[in-house]
Structure formats: structure tokens, C-alpha cells
Design an enzyme around this catalytic site. Structure first.
Site, PDB file in Angstrom:
ATOM      1  N   SER A   1      -1.883   2.197  -2.745  1.00  0.00           N
ATOM      2  CA  SER A   1      -1.463   1.548  -1.512  1.00  0.00           C
ATOM      3  C   SER A   1      -0.661   2.519  -0.649  1.00  0.00           C
ATOM      4  CB  SER A   1      -0.603   0.324  -1.852  1.00  0.00           C
ATOM      5  OG  SER A   1      -0.228  -0.353  -0.693  1.00  0.00           O
ATOM      6  N   GLY A   2      -1.065   2.641   0.620  1.00  0.00           N
ATOM      7  CA  GLY A   2      -0.373   3.546   1.538  1.00  0.00           C
ATOM      8  C   GLY A   2      -0.982   4.917   1.624  1.00  0.00           C
TER       9      GLY A   2
ATOM     10  N   THR B   1      -7.787   2.225   4.112  1.00  0.00           N
ATOM     11  CA  THR B   1      -8.286   1.374   5.199  1.00  0.00           C
ATOM     12  C   THR B   1      -8.521   2.193   6.457  1.00  0.00           C
ATOM     13  OG1 THR B   1      -7.096  -0.512   4.258  1.00  0.00           O
ATOM     14  CG2 THR B   1      -7.812  -0.703   6.544  1.00  0.00           C
TER      15      THR B   1
ATOM     16  N   ASN C   1       3.731   0.091   1.178  1.00  0.00           N
ATOM     17  CA  ASN C   1       2.855   0.214   2.344  1.00  0.00           C
ATOM     18  C   ASN C   1       3.063  -0.988   3.255  1.00  0.00           C
ATOM     19  OD1 ASN C   1       0.780   0.659   4.135  1.00  0.00           O
ATOM     20  ND2 ASN C   1      -0.868   0.399   2.670  1.00  0.00           N
TER      21      ASN C   1
ATOM     22  N   SER D   1      -0.686  -3.081   3.510  1.00  0.00           N
ATOM     23  CA  SER D   1      -1.411  -2.911   2.246  1.00  0.00           C
ATOM     24  C   SER D   1      -2.534  -3.944   2.134  1.00  0.00           C
ATOM     25  CB  SER D   1      -0.444  -3.067   1.079  1.00  0.00           C
ATOM     26  OG  SER D   1      -1.140  -3.031  -0.144  1.00  0.00           O
ATOM     27  N   SER D   2      -3.744  -3.472   1.849  1.00  0.00           N
ATOM     28  CA  SER D   2      -4.868  -4.389   1.595  1.00  0.00           C
ATOM     29  C   SER D   2      -4.651  -5.057   0.247  1.00  0.00           C
ATOM     30  CB  SER D   2      -6.197  -3.620   1.571  1.00  0.00           C
ATOM     31  OG  SER D   2      -6.446  -3.021   2.808  1.00  0.00           O
TER      32      SER D   2
ATOM     33  N   GLY E   1      -6.213   1.160  -5.562  1.00  0.00           N
ATOM     34  CA  GLY E   1      -6.118   2.243  -6.532  1.00  0.00           C
ATOM     35  C   GLY E   1      -5.348   1.812  -7.766  1.00  0.00           C
TER      36      GLY E   1
ATOM     37  N   GLU F   1      -2.576   1.022 -10.259  1.00  0.00           N
ATOM     38  CA  GLU F   1      -1.220   0.545  -9.959  1.00  0.00           C
ATOM     39  C   GLU F   1      -0.350   0.558 -11.208  1.00  0.00           C
ATOM     40  OE1 GLU F   1      -1.424  -2.374  -6.059  1.00  0.00           O
ATOM     41  OE2 GLU F   1      -0.791  -3.199  -7.980  1.00  0.00           O
TER      42      GLU F   1
END
Length: 1029
Positions: free
Chosen positions: A120-121, A125, A170, A173-174, A402, A404
Site C-alpha cells: 500500500s502506497g 493504482t 497510504n 489505499s485500495s 501486496g 502485508e
């Protein structure tokens, strides 16, 4: 003369070009000389990041580092620059991957996919947006296709509003995985699209960690909605008034404008195909979720539960279109079926809260799925316009979470990391397969690649009857009392002894100290992760009480009535558990990806603070590991570092060979063979395939590139000199004519000047009367200048720039002068000083730019020994016999178990080293058995001597510390002949404790030097930052 100045200028340009590689690194990691070194990999990333070069290749894989700032590299002009250009002929870019994938789809008529991964980050995206924008701008278009491209782009802000949230890592974040297919017709124009979504983080609807937010759409509605809309939805503007928005205590984010984003979403929805009525129904549901969170319960004297906020029920009836009394009943009671009879059972207070939250999660999650389906309808291929899609091809985009590792890892992280295990398995399998196919196609012998096969971990999670998911499902379905702890016990009974599974009960003493009794640990390909089992069963059940489903399927809101089907209530069959659903959808995704030709984008975040220009090596190293980048590089470099089609190689390098320049008229393979023979390639450096040349070593390619660069610079020099000569020639003609008109008063000066000018004009001819005066003057002037400016020492590399006439003579003179100075210098060097210099050169080869305290060691002499003769016990000397001690130093040895420090002496002989405790030799280290030496990249004195664990004569690895580590390791490496076996590790060093057991030393920066026992049984070395100024 001006052209002498030009020579100096060109030489400076040449030198800067040749040193650029040292400044910005290589643009393809495959060309790293030390490709097995993680430190070299990260250093190359850092160099490029500092120069705003955020993209680097590993073969065809693109590594992207988030710059956290706007870069001027995404304009329409940049898109045109990459359009139709061969992949490796231009600097790495997301547009290069986009264009290469598109052209492969067009020429090979085979479906493609681009897999984008990272934490994330890291910019996943944004990468997918850039790819879609590239296709929208560069592909052939008509009005219908332009509208489709617009819908593709407009779907992004809508999906982000409903599926993204602010997390600690993030701000955008998605919180779901996304796979998008873009369909192209036979002309290469986009004609359709389709989105698959995976594992929306529904738990975020009802709970957020401190510092995090719920999904963006809630805040956008409250901040951006006008007063009339908010009144219609019975909402107030303050997010703090809603229970589902206060958990994270973060209503606003400085980097996000909820008001502006609301406007973007509201403009995008009609473009995608939403009617005004659908938008209103959608917003009713979003507002309904907020009111559901504010629905409170009380508890009666006999334990019965009742609703205390009747106004919220009234609002829910209006917004969700449901029956009020039925909703009230369903939130406080559950319907059970036993032996064909229905029974109503009251819920206690905790159960009512859980039922309310389960309804909120179900409503939001199913609405999100409906939203994706609605977007798919607007992107679908229109058959009435394109009657047949047989000629169409597809490019898929996978933008998925990704690996985590959080402070508290639960069911969601378990599913996410399982997904990453499957993608890593696919990644290595497809990369290996692609490499092997290319070798076989070209007729090059395939060399077996050693790599970690993570199938054992995938099986541990997904295997039928024995995998974690099967055990979880079984525990959820088992009659009787079940709970998260009983699930953990079942895991221990079934999986105990598995090499990648550990619990507190199964662990050794060291591991128990860092593990909770409610956790299990999986040893993933990317590292160890502890999962807390609390909530696993509830999240896997993902059950909504049947009577709540009945209420929702009778809703007047058309969106909800589509989300909750009546057939679902009538169906007595229990739906699949959440983990099994995810596993099955993941299997389908793998099938989709396996059917396509993959390209990869690996995204990396350089720091957690989202600051431009900041590069956190520890954070980056962690991502490099879990993205499997080193593994991928090893696979790609297993045989040959570089391969290129014959025509491309010949076209680029033909100027370097007289026989191939300017054109080669024979077979391409013969032309390439002629060229590499002229360049002096050795047989082991390359192989010729059927259509490509394969070059094994990066230095071979770099040497060729440098030769080409020198040739180009020389050509530019000649061009500029010819231009100047033409101007001088014209000037000379004018002057000669003018002097002829005034010969009488200027006869003396005129004749000399005319001879000089005429000599310049004829300077390229053989020595003759017309040019002798000029050429003699040039030689004399240069030698006179040289005599005054000869270098005075071997370190002085300066040399006067010669005119073209005497370049060859100048080089001979320079060589002779340098040899003369070197001979004089060597005669003055004493044997002791020569030995010192040799050791310093070796130390430089090992430690320069690798270890923080190396610069401080440069000016300090290496001693013959750090121990006086009397400090070495006589008994030890007698035991050594004829093996004389060549060097000795005091060291601290850390026990392999417990890491207790013990003072020792390390003595080096010509064939072995010994560790001595006073009068006793504790360990003998034969140089022939020494497998390697490891040191950290920081300014500590720790080093590890690696010994073969299978050799019973040798003890396990020795963990040592010395105040003179640069000196000691240099001498040991030279004596043992192990200079190439010194490994400098930036973050941690692994060592063998005993056969099959491993220990770890972690290195971190701190205020003072400390060596302590850290978490997870590691040895923790805290090292102060070295001031290198």
C-alpha cells in the site's frame, strides 16, 4: 586555434558520458555485475531514485519507485516518444511496458496481461491509471471508442471512492483487488472492458484502526453534498456524529480534498451510465449504512435486547425501503430452523451489535459488487456495433494488494498474503517458462536455475482436507462449541511439525517469548508473519441472519433488491465460507493469467512518510525481498545477462567494425559474428542463437557501449572541425587576395603571414613546401608548451592537449614519461610500504562504498599484528609448531546459543586460523573449509566466519567482533585466498548455529554502540551513524 578548444570540450562530454553509469546506475538490473548482491541491487535503485529515474528493468519486468512528487515524464509528447519503439532502445518507463504489451498483442494475436503489485502506497493504482491513459491517447479512435475510453478512465475515481480508504501507510489505499480486461478489435482500437473485484475489506465499514478512515465515499458525501441532498438523506455535515466514522479519529486528511473528489465522482457516474434515480438510490444506501451504525441497543431486566434509537429505524425505513417492524425484529432476534420447524430466538446485547454490524458490512459489500457490475455493463463490448469479436484481443491489468505484515495480522492479512504466495508461484513459473522457451527457440543450452519453490507454502494453506483453509471451514461447520482457540488447537494437531508452521505451543523457548498463545506463524517466501486467530471463525463464516436477509430482499430500493435475491433466502444450502470463496476466485484468476502473456510492474515505496527524495534502505530492502526481485534477477541472469535480435545488434554496433560499416550485405548471423570477432569477444562471453545474440557478462556489453560512445564523439568532433576549417579556408582566401593588393608596403610581414595561412590550408597534405612552415610551428609550439607542463608525479593525470598533427607522438611521449616516473617511484618504495599498499588496494576492492567505517581506515596503517609476541601464550605457540603466527588480534566471540560475549584471540597462520582462550585453542578454521566471511555495511566491528555445517571436524559459524575489522578481514581474506568470498550485508547476517539451524544478526542505527539479544532470538547490533565528512 578554435578547434583545439573544441577537442577539449568534446573530451569533457565523452568523460561525463562514460561516468554517467557510475552516477545513475544501470537501467536494467540484469546488467549489474554483482547481481547476487542485495546491497548492490538496492544501491542501484537508490542512485536512480536520487536522479528522479524512478523506473528500472529486470529484463522485461519494470521496477517502479514512488517519487511522491509530480515528474514531467507523462506528457503526450512522452507517449509519442515511446510509441512503436523497441523495448530496450529507450529509457525504462511505464509507457514502454504499455506499448510493448500492446504491440505484442497486435503482432502475435495473443492475449496479454500486466501484473502490478506492491504494498500500500507504492503506486499500484497510479501505475494502472497511467497504462489506461496511454491506451486512451495512443490507440486508434472513433467517437464510440473515445466514449469507451472516457468510461474506462472515469471508472477509476468511482471505484476509488467506494473501494479506497486512508490507512496508516497510504492516504488512498485500495482496499480490494482489481483485475480489468480491456478488449481491442482487429485494428487495435479499444472496444470493451470488464472488471473483476476481489476481497473488499468489509470490516472497515464498522471499524477502523486509530489514524485510519472508512471508505472515501462517506466523507465525500458529507463534505461535498449540498444542503438539500443532506437534508433528504437526514445527514449532518460533521463526520464525528457517526459511529462508523469516529473509530479512527481521522475525519480529514491534508492530502485529500473530499469536496473536490465528490464533484469528480458525481461527474463520472453519468458518464459511466448511471441514471439520476440510480445515483439517488446508491446514496440512500451509503447514508443508510451511517444511520445503521448509529442504531443503539439496550438490555432489559431479563436480558432481552431492544432498540433505543427509534429515529434511526425511521430513517432506515425511508432510505433502504424496508419494513420498519420487520427490521426492528430482525435486529434483535434470529430465526432458526430445527427439524423442519422455524423458531425465533432473542439476541443478547453483544449478538445484536454483531447482527447490526454484519448487516452494514453485507449491505456495503454487496452494493460495491453491484457497482462493479454496473460499470461492467457500460464497458461491455457492443455486439450490435461489432457483430463479431473473433478478431478481438485482450490486455488484462491486475492491480492487487501486496504482501502485508502489520503489527496485528488477522484474517484479511492471511488472505492477502495467500494471494501473494500464489502470485509469486505464478511469477517464478511463468518467468522460468518464458526463459526456457526463449533458450529452446534459439537453440541455446538451458542451464538449470536454483530457486525457492513456494509450492510447499501454497499447499500448507490450500490443500484439501489438510490445508489451513480446509481446517478453518471444518471448524466453522463442526457442531457443538467452536471458537478461535479450538481452531488453533486443530491447526496444531494437524500441521504440527510442518517446517513453515509454528505456534506458541510448538515453538522453542526463544520463539515463545515473542509469540502470543493466540497466534500461529507462517514462514512465507517473503518472511515470517504472526496471525492472531481472534475473529477468524466469524470472518470466515461471514454469515448474515436469515431474517435480516428476508428484510433486505423485500426492499423497495432496486439496488438492494438486486443485491439480496429471494432465491438466496429459499435456498437451504449453506453458502461457501469466505476463505473458500476467495480461494476459488483466486484459482480462476490464476487460470486467466496463465492463459495470457504476462508483463510485470513491481511497485516500491521509498519511505513511510510519503516524502519526496527520501530513500529508506531498510523499508526498500523488505519490499525487494517480498516482491521476489532478487529471485527474479537470479532466474533472468542464470545464463546470459543480455540478448538482442541480430538486426538490432548489428544496426547499433556496426560502426565499430570496418567490415560491417556502413552496411552489411550478407546473412545477419555472419555480420554479427564478424562484428564480435573484430571487437575481440571471447567464446565464453557470448553465444549466437538462431535469431539473437546472447551476451553472458554485463562488462562485455559495457565495453562495447563505451567504444560506441567514443566513436560517436569522434564523429561529432570531425563534423565540428570540418565546419571550422571551411570557415577558415574562406577567410584565408579573402586575406590572401587582400594582401596581394598591398604587397609593396607589407612585403615582409605579408610573405610570412601568407605562408602561414597557406600552410594551414594544406595542413592535411604530406609534408611539402606549401605547409612546412605551419607544421613546423605547430610541432615546436606543442613541445615548448609540453616542456613547461610535464606532470610531476604518478598521481598527476594531466597532460597538455595535443593538436591533431601530433596526437600519436603525444601519446608515445606521455607513455614514456609515465613509465619513467613509475620506475623512479618504484625504486624509492620500500618492501614494507609495498606490502602495505597491496593490502590497502585489496581493502578498497572489498570495502569501498560498501562499509560505513571504511573511509576512516584508509589513512591508518595496517599493522603486522595487533598482538605483541608476549601476549600470545607460549603453550599455544608450541601447539602450533611450525605454523607461524602471521597476524593476531583480540576479538570478542558471541556464543551461538545465548550470544554470551567471550574474549578471545584470533591468530592467523598461512593455512589456517585459530580462536584462542588464554592457553587453549577453542576452534581451528582451515582456510580450505572457510565458505565465506560476512560483515555488515555499518560502522560496527562484527564479522561472521562461515564454516560447512556438514563437516563434523569443523564447528558451526563463528560470530566475532573486532575493533580493527577492516584490517583483520582484509588480511584473513588475502591469506585464505577468499577475497571474492567477503559478503557485505546491509541489514542482517544469517549464520549456521548447528546442522539445519540458523541464527540471525540484525543491524540497526542508534545513538550508541550496543550488542544485545533482540526479539525472536536474534542478536541485535545497534550502531551509531558514522560522520564521513
Amino acid at each position: 586555434l578554435s578547434h583545439y578548444h573544441i577537442i577539449d570540450e568534446v573530451r569533457l562530454v565523452m568523460e561525463s558520458a562514460l561516468t554517467a553509469r557510475d552516477r545513475v546506475g544501470v537501467q536494467d538490473f540484469v546488467l549489474l555485475e554483482n547481481y547476487n548482491s542485495e546491497a548492490a541491487f538496492i544501491e542501484n535503485l537508490r542512485r536512480r531514485f536520487k536522479e528522479n529515474l524512478i523506473y528500472t528493468y529486470i529484463g522485461s519486468v519494470l521496477v517502479s519507485v514512488n517519487p511522491y512528487k509530480e515528474l514531467e515524464i507523462y506528457s503526450k509528447q512522452q507517449m509519442e516518444r515511446y510509441r512503436g519503439v523497441s523495448f530496450y532502445e529507450i529509457s525504462p518507463h511505464i509507457y514502454a511496458v504499455s506499448d510493448n504489451t500492446y504491440r505484442a498483442m497486435r503482432t502475435e494475436r495473443k492475449d496479454q496481461c500486466i501484473l502490478i503489485s506492491g504494498e500500500s502506497g507504492a503506486g499500484k493504482t497510479e501505475a494502472s491509471k497511467k497504462i489506461l491513459l496511454y491506451y486512451a491517447v495512443t490507440c486508434p479512435m472513433n467517437d464510440h471508442m473515445a466514449a469507451l475510453g472516457d468510461r474506462l478512465l472515469q471508472s477509476n475515481p468511482v471505484l476509488e471512492a467506494f473501494g479506497n480508504a486512508k490507512t496508516l501507510r497510504n492516504d488512498n489505499s485500495s482496499r480490494f483487488g482489481k483485475y480489468m480486461d480491456v478488449q481491442f478489435d482487429f485494428r487495435g482500437a479499444p472496444v470493451g472492458g470488464h472488471i473483476l473485484n476481489y476481497l473488499l475489506e468489509k470490516s472497515r465499514v464498522v471499524h477502523q484502526n486509530h489514524g485510519e478512515r472508512n471508505f472515501h465515499i462517506f466523507y465525500q458525501l458529507l463534505e461535498g453534498g449540498d444542503e438539500d441532498l443532506l437534508n433528504t438523506l437526514d445527514l449532518e455535515r460533521n463526520p464525528q456524529n457517526y459511529q462508523y466514522l469516529v473509530k479512527g479519529n481521522c475525519p480529514r486528511v491534508s492530502s485529500i480534498s473530499d469536496k473536490n473528489n465528490w464533484k469528480v465522482v458525481m461527474k463520472a457516474l453519468p458518464v459511466i451510465g448511471f441514471t439520476e434515480e440510480e445515483v439517488q438510490k446508491l446514496l440512500n444506501i451509503i447514508a443508510g449504512v451511517l444511520h445503521l451504525g448509529n442504531t443503539q441497543f439496550g438490555e432489559g431486566e431479563e436480558g432481552e435486547t431492544y432498540i433505543t434509537t427509534e429515529t434511526q429505524i425511521t430513517k432506515l425505513v425511508k432510505l433502504l425501503g424496508v419494513d420498519g417492524s420487520a427490521l426492528r425484529e430482525a435486529l434483535t432476534h434470529k430465526k432458526l430452523t430445527a427439524k423442519g420447524e422455524e423458531m425465533i430466538s432473542p439476541l443478547n446485547f453483544e449478538q445484536a451489535i454483531s447482527a447490526r454490524d454484519a448487516l452494514a458490512k453485507a449491505v456495503y459489500g454487496r452494493t460495491f459488487t453491484w457497482l462493479v457490475e454496473k460499470i461492467n455493463q457500460s464497458l461491455a463490448l457492443k455486439d450490435e456495433i461489432y457483430h463479431s469479436n473473433k478478431g478481438s484481443s485482450v490486455i488484462g491489468l491486475l492491480d492487487i494488494y501486496g504482501f502485508e505484515v502489520l503489527q496485528h495480522n488477522s484474517f484479511e492479512q492471511f488472505c492477502i498474503n495467500y494471494c501473494n504466495e500464489k502470485l509469486q508461484q505464478l511469477f517464478i513459473e511463468l518467468t522460468l517458462r518464458s526463459e526456457q522457451e526463449e533458450y529452446e527457440t534459439e537453440g541455446i543450452a538451458w542451464e538449470t536455475v536454483q530457486y525457492f519453490d513456494n509450492k510447499i507454502i501454497c499447499d500448507l494453506i490450500e490443500e484439501k482436507h489438510k490445508g489451513i483453509i480446509s481446517i478453518l471451514d471444518e471448524e466453522c461447520l463442526r457442531p457443538g462449541e467452536t471458537c478461535d482457540v479450538s481452531f488453533l488447537e486443530k491447526l496444531e494437531d494437524t500441521l504440527g511439525g510442518h517446517p513453515h508452521f509454528v505456534t506458541h505451543k510448538l515453538a522453542n523457548g526463544k520463539t515463545r517469548r515473542v509469540m502470543s498463545r493466540e497466534e500461529f506463524r507462517l514462514l512465507h517466501y517473503a518472511g515470517e508473519v504472526n496471525y492472531n486467530v481472534n475473529g477468524f471463525l466469524d470472518k470466515n463464516n461471514d454469515l448474515l441472519n436469515r431474517n435480516l436477509k428476508e428484510v433486505m430482499c423485500q426492499s423497495d430500493n432496486q439496488i438492494l433488491s438486486r443485491c439480496f435475491r429471494r432465491e438466496e433466502v429459499m435456498d437451504q444450502k449453506r453458502p461457501e465460507m469466505a476463505a473458500t470463496q476467495f480461494k476459488n476466485s483466486l484459482m480462476k484468476l490464476m487460470e486467466i493469467l496463465m492463459s495470457k502473456e504476462p508483463s510485470y510492474v513491481r511497485c516500491i515505496k521509498p519511505n513511510d512518510a510519503k516524502q519526496p527524495g527520501r530513500f529508506d534502505e531498510v523499508l526498500v530492502r523488505h519490499q525487494v525481498k517480498y516482491l521476489g526481485l532478487m529471485e527474479n534477477l537470479r532466474v533472468r541472469r542464470a545464463g546470459f545477462a543480455y540478448r538482442r535480435r541480430f538486426e538490432a545488434f548489428l544496426q547499433r554496433y556496426k560502426p565499430l567494425c570496418p567490415e560491417t560499416w556502413p552496411n552489411w550485405h550478407g546473412r545477419l548471423v555472419d555480420g554479427v559474428s564478424t562484428l564480435v570477432n573484430h571487437l575481440g569477444y571471447k567464446p565464453e562471453e557470448y553465444k549466437l542463437g538462431r535469431s539473437k545474440i546472447f551476451i553472458r557478462f554485463p562488462k562485455t556489453l559495457f565495453t562495447t557501449e563505451d567504444a560506441l560512445e567514443r566513436r560517436r564523439q569522434a564523429a561529432e568532433l570531425i563534423r565540428r572541425c570540418l565546419t571550422d576549417t571551411l570557415l577558415l579556408f574562406v577567410s584565408a582566401c579573402i586575406l590572401e587576395t587582400a594582401f596581394c593588393m598591398y604587397t609593396i608596403p607589407l612585403v615582409v610581414y605579408g610573405s610570412v603571414f601568407i605562408r602561414f595561412i597557406k600552410g594551414f590550408i594544406y595542413r592535411h597534405e604530406e609534408y611539402c613546401p606549401e605547409n612546412e612552415y605551419f607544421l613546423d610551428h605547430v610541432r615546436y609550439s606543442f613541445l615548448k608548451n609540453l616542456r613547461k607542463n610535464l606532470p610531476k608525479s604518478v598521481l598527476d593525470k594531466s597532460w597538455p592537449t595535443p593538436p591533431p598533427l601530433v596526437v600519436e607522438a603525444s601519446e608515445h611521449l606521455r607513455t614514456l614519461h609515465m613509465r619513467n616516473m613509475v620506475v623512479k617511484y618504484c625504486r624509492r618504495v620500500q618492501p614494507e610500504w609495498k606490502k602495505q599498499m597491496v593490502q590497502k588496494v585489496v581493502a578498497s576492492e572489498i570495502f569501498k562504498d560498501q562499509k560505513d567505517n571504511y573511509p576512516q581506515s584508509v589513512g591508518r596503517l595496517f599493522l603486522d599484528s595487533r598482538l605483541e609476541r608476549e601476549q600470545i601464550n607460549l603453550k599455544v605457540v608450541q601447539t602450533l609448531g611450525n605454523d607461524k603466527v602471521q597476524y593476531g588480534a583480540s576479538v570478542t566471540k558471541y556464543d551461538r546459543r545465548g550470544f554470551k560475549p567471550r574474549p578471545r584471540q584470533l591468530l592467523l597462520t598461512n593455512t589456517f586460523a585459530v580462536l584462542v582462550d588464554r592457553t587453549k585453542i577453542k576452534q581451528r578454521i582451515d582456510y580450505t573449509a572457510l565458505r565465506g566471511i560476512s560483515v555488515s555495511s555499518l560502522s560496527d566491528g562484527m564479522f561472521v566466519l562461515h564454516m560447512p555445517s556438514e563437516d563434523s571436524k569443523q564447528k558451526a559459524d563463528a560470530v566475532l567482533q573486532c575493533d580493527h575489522v577492516i584490517e583483520l578481514v582484509t588480511k584473513l581474506a588475502m591469506m585464505a585466498g577468499k577475497i571474492d568470498y567477503v559478503n557485505i550485508s546491509p541489514g542482517s547476517i544469517r549464520f549456521t548455529v548447528a546442522r539445519g539451524k540458523e541464527g540471525i544478526i540484525d543491524f540497526v542505527r542508534g545513538s550508541e554502540m550496543k550488542v544485545t539479544k533482540g526479539k525472536r532470538g536474534h542478536l541485535l547490533v545497534t550502531v551509531p551513524r558514522t560522520n564521513t565528512t
